[in-house]
Every structure is written in structure tokens, then in C-alpha cells.
Design an enzyme around this catalytic site. Structure first.
Site, mmCIF file in Angstrom:
data_model
loop_
_atom_site.group_PDB
_atom_site.id
_atom_site.type_symbol
_atom_site.label_atom_id
_atom_site.label_comp_id
_atom_site.label_asym_id
_atom_site.label_seq_id
_atom_site.Cartn_x
_atom_site.Cartn_y
_atom_site.Cartn_z
ATOM 1 N N SER A 90 0.859 -1.194 0.000
ATOM 2 C CA SER A 90 0.000 0.000 0.000
ATOM 3 C C SER A 90 0.885 1.230 0.000
ATOM 4 C CB SER A 90 -0.845 0.012 1.280
ATOM 5 O OG SER A 90 -1.570 1.212 1.384
ATOM 6 N N TYR A 149 -2.837 -0.145 10.540
ATOM 7 C CA TYR A 149 -2.887 -0.593 9.132
ATOM 8 C C TYR A 149 -1.549 -0.294 8.450
ATOM 9 C CZ TYR A 149 -4.231 -0.960 4.220
ATOM 10 O OH TYR A 149 -4.277 -1.307 2.879
HETATM 11 P P1 NDP Z 1 -11.306 -5.934 -0.730
HETATM 12 O O1 NDP Z 1 -11.898 -5.827 0.626
HETATM 13 O O2 NDP Z 1 -12.193 -5.745 -1.909
HETATM 14 O O3 NDP Z 1 -10.542 -7.326 -0.882
HETATM 15 C C1 NDP Z 1 -9.850 -7.932 0.196
HETATM 16 C C2 NDP Z 1 -9.706 -9.399 -0.113
HETATM 17 O O4 NDP Z 1 -8.987 -10.015 0.976
HETATM 18 C C3 NDP Z 1 -11.045 -10.100 -0.240
HETATM 19 O O5 NDP Z 1 -11.005 -10.962 -1.352
HETATM 20 C C4 NDP Z 1 -11.137 -10.918 1.059
HETATM 21 O O6 NDP Z 1 -11.830 -12.136 0.806
HETATM 22 C C5 NDP Z 1 -9.669 -11.201 1.323
HETATM 23 N N1 NDP Z 1 -9.419 -11.586 2.710
HETATM 24 C C6 NDP Z 1 -9.640 -10.870 3.837
HETATM 25 N N2 NDP Z 1 -9.332 -11.607 4.914
HETATM 26 C C7 NDP Z 1 -8.896 -12.825 4.452
HETATM 27 C C8 NDP Z 1 -8.437 -14.006 5.072
HETATM 28 N N3 NDP Z 1 -8.349 -14.127 6.397
HETATM 29 N N4 NDP Z 1 -8.073 -15.055 4.289
HETATM 30 C C9 NDP Z 1 -8.169 -14.963 2.942
HETATM 31 N N5 NDP Z 1 -8.599 -13.858 2.287
HETATM 32 C C10 NDP Z 1 -8.957 -12.806 3.047
HETATM 33 O O7 NDP Z 1 -10.115 -4.874 -0.751
HETATM 34 P P2 NDP Z 1 -8.934 -4.577 -1.803
HETATM 35 O O8 NDP Z 1 -9.146 -5.292 -3.058
HETATM 36 O O9 NDP Z 1 -8.762 -3.132 -1.810
HETATM 37 O O10 NDP Z 1 -7.700 -5.185 -1.003
HETATM 38 C C11 NDP Z 1 -6.707 -5.997 -1.590
HETATM 39 C C12 NDP Z 1 -5.338 -5.598 -1.034
HETATM 40 O O11 NDP Z 1 -5.033 -4.295 -1.511
HETATM 41 C C13 NDP Z 1 -5.267 -5.533 0.482
HETATM 42 O O12 NDP Z 1 -4.056 -6.103 0.919
HETATM 43 C C14 NDP Z 1 -5.282 -4.034 0.763
HETATM 44 O O13 NDP Z 1 -4.660 -3.715 1.974
HETATM 45 C C15 NDP Z 1 -4.518 -3.529 -0.437
HETATM 46 N N6 NDP Z 1 -4.700 -2.096 -0.721
HETATM 47 C C16 NDP Z 1 -5.917 -1.617 -1.110
HETATM 48 C C17 NDP Z 1 -6.089 -0.260 -1.348
HETATM 49 C C18 NDP Z 1 -7.416 0.327 -1.731
HETATM 50 O O14 NDP Z 1 -7.551 1.569 -1.712
HETATM 51 N N7 NDP Z 1 -8.403 -0.478 -2.109
HETATM 52 C C19 NDP Z 1 -4.959 0.682 -1.213
HETATM 53 C C20 NDP Z 1 -3.740 0.059 -0.820
HETATM 54 C C21 NDP Z 1 -3.627 -1.275 -0.592
HETATM 55 P P3 NDP Z 1 -12.821 -12.900 1.820
HETATM 56 O O15 NDP Z 1 -13.465 -11.860 2.675
HETATM 57 O O16 NDP Z 1 -13.753 -13.617 0.895
HETATM 58 O O17 NDP Z 1 -11.913 -13.829 2.578
#
Ligand code: NDP
Length: 240
Positions: free
Chosen positions: A138, A151
Site C-alpha cells: 500500500s 494498518y
Molecule cells: P477488498 O476488501 O475488496 O478485498 C480484500 C480481499 O482479501 C477479499 O477478497 C477478502 O476475501 C480477502 N481476505 C480478507 N481476509 C482474508 C483471510 N483471512 N483469508 C483470505 N482472504 C482474506 O479490498 P482490496 O481489493 O482493496 O484489497 C486488496 C489488497 O489491496 C489488500 O491487501 C489491501 O490492503 C490492499 N490495498 C488496497 C487499497 C485500496 O484503496 N483499495 C490501497 C492500498 C492497498 P474474503 O473476505 O472472501 O476472505
């Protein structure tokens, strides 16, 4: 060349967009997350477009689950070429709100989950002298803002772990950190603290699509085997 690419957190946002993009390029994608119904719909969409995908329920906080996820892909396809460690949560709050369980969850998913992925895939990559780790960190791996101390700490850790891995790994193994800015996804849905949620409303007014991050992942993977893209920061032009 078509690769076998495992993506954690593929059920929404950046992980989903990345899986779609990589499958459209002809790679086989292995989709992991906890919401199996979402993974199944995504796999169906990929197959309907002529791509190939497997799904497996995955909780990255469980080391055995993560190992089984990678091992199942290796058993089914003889190898994995890339692990995209994307799963993450972001329940923001000020430290004085003392939402300690949410701090723990961020550490468990964003840090321990990443380490579990490395522990699962590194032996395979070392054995076959090749492989590629892609960490979705991030902009929060580079700067801290109010409500985001924990975070950002998890993302600084993700950055440090991935950079350490790059330094230590055999040169046949590539290591990439992708650091997104504010991107369309479901991430802010995990914020329970009302103050942090209100702040996010303004912050999220100018997002970029998740496909912009998927493009960066695809670029890093597409480079020749001796070219290691170590980090990309991708943010909306309006994000300072
Ligand atoms: P989303 O919430 O849309 O996606 C997060 C994903 O992580 C989901 O598919 C969720 O699936 C999965 N997840 C959460 N907990 C678990 C777990 N215990 N085991 C397996 N999977 C898990 O958010 P983003 O797409 O934005 O996030 C993706 C990455 O990008 C993250 O690491 C986030 O920190 C990073 N990021 C995002 C930014 C943004 O602005 N969107 C900016 C910077 C970084 P499920 O709940 O089905 O398990």
C-alpha cells in the site's frame, strides 16, 4: 508463456481484477479467499471468457490452510509460478479507540497471512529454482496518517518482509511489491469506527479502478525471467 498463478483474496476488489486480467492473458489462476460463492462466480466468469481457474477456500491467517492452498495447486498443475499475496483488511480507527481485536485482525491477515504465503511457496520456488512473489502492500507502506497507524504498520511490515525476501532469495526467484493508492474495492467496508468511516468518505472520493492495480501486477509478471520489477506505486493523480 502461460503460468500457474495463485491469488489470495481473489473474491473482490484488486484480487478479483487481478485474477480476471491474468486469466485473460492466458494464465491459469488459482483463486483463494473465504467467500467461496464469490470465488465460484469469478471462476465461472473466467471460464465463460475462455480462461481457466480453480478455486479453493482459504483463510490466510491459518498456516495449514495456506500450505494446503499452495500444495493443492502444485499437485494439480505440477508447479506454481507466481503467488500474489493480496488478501488484506483495513478496519481503521484512532489508537485511543482501543479496538484491539481489530488491530490483531490486521496483523493476522496483513502480516501473518503474507508470511504464511511465503512459508508455503518458498520451498517450491527453491526446489525448482524459479518463482515470483508479488505482495500487494500500500501507499500506507510509505506514509502514516491518523486512524491508520496499525494498518500502515502492517503495510510497512509487508514492505520490509518482501524486500528482505528479495535480498535473501535465490536470484532465480523474483520479488515484487505493488503499492496501491486509493482504489475501488470493498476494503473500507471493514471499518467499524464511525470517525474513521467518516474520514474515508472524503478520502475515497477519487479512486482509481482495481484494474489499474491488476495492470501493474500483469506488467511485473510479464517481464523476462531475468528482469525483477521490485516495486510500483500506483495512485490516483489527485492523491497527495
Ligand atoms: P477488498 O476488501 O475488496 O478485498 C480484500 C480481499 O482479501 C477479499 O477478497 C477478502 O476475501 C480477502 N481476505 C480478507 N481476509 C482474508 C483471510 N483471512 N483469508 C483470505 N482472504 C482474506 O479490498 P482490496 O481489493 O482493496 O484489497 C486488496 C489488497 O489491496 C489488500 O491487501 C489491501 O490492503 C490492499 N490495498 C488496497 C487499497 C485500496 O484503496 N483499495 C490501497 C492500498 C492497498 P474474503 O473476505 O472472501 O476472505
Amino acid at each position: 508463456m502461460s503460468k500457474v498463478i495463485a491469488v489470495t483474496g481473489a473474491s473482490s476488489g484488486i484480487g478479483e481484477a487481478t485474477a480476471l486480467r491474468l486469466a485473460a492473458e492466458g494464465h491459469h489462476v488459482v483463486l483463494g479467499a473465504r467467500r467461496e460463492d464469490r470465488l465460484a462466480s469469478l471462476a465461472e466468469k473466467i471460464r465463460a471468457a475462455g480462461g481457466s481457474a480453480d478455486v479453493r477456500r482459504l483463510d490466510v491467517t491459518d498456516r495449514h490452510d495456506m500450505t494446503a492452498f499452495v500444495d493443492a495447486a502444485v499437485d494439480a498443475h505440477g508447479r506454481i509460478d507466481v503467488l500474489v499475496s493480496n488478501a488484506g483488511v483495513m478496519p481503521l480507527s484512532r489508537l485511543d479507540a482501543l479496538l484491539v481485536e481489530e488491530w490483531d485482525r490486521m496483523i493476522d491477515v496483513n502480516v501473518r497471512g503474507l508470511l504464511h504465503g511465503i512459508a508455503a511457496a518458498l520451498p517450491h520456488f527453491q526446489r525448482r529454482r524459479g518463482g515470483h512473489f508479488v505482495t500487494i502492500a500500500s501507499i500506507g507502506a510509505h506514509e502514516v496518517s491518523p486512524t491508520a497507524a496499525v494498518y500502515c504498520a502492517t503495510k510497512y511490515a509487508a514492505w520490509a518482509i518482501t524486500e528482505g525476501l528479495r535480498q535473501e532469495a535465490d536470484p532465480s526467484i523474483r520479488v515484487t511489491t505493488i503499492s496501491p493508492g486509493v482504489t475501488e474495492s470493498e476494503l473500507a467496508g471493514s471499518i467499524t469506527d464511525p470517525g474513521a468511516r467518516a474520514l474515508m468518505g472524503d478520502y475515497r472520493a477519487n479512486t482509481i479502478p482495481a484494474g489499474a492495480i491488476a495492470d501493474a501486477v500483469a506488467y511485473a509478471i510479464a517481464q523476462p525471467a531475468d528482469v525483477d520489477v521490485n516495486e510500483m506505486i500506483i495512485r490516483p493523480t489527485r492523491q497527495r
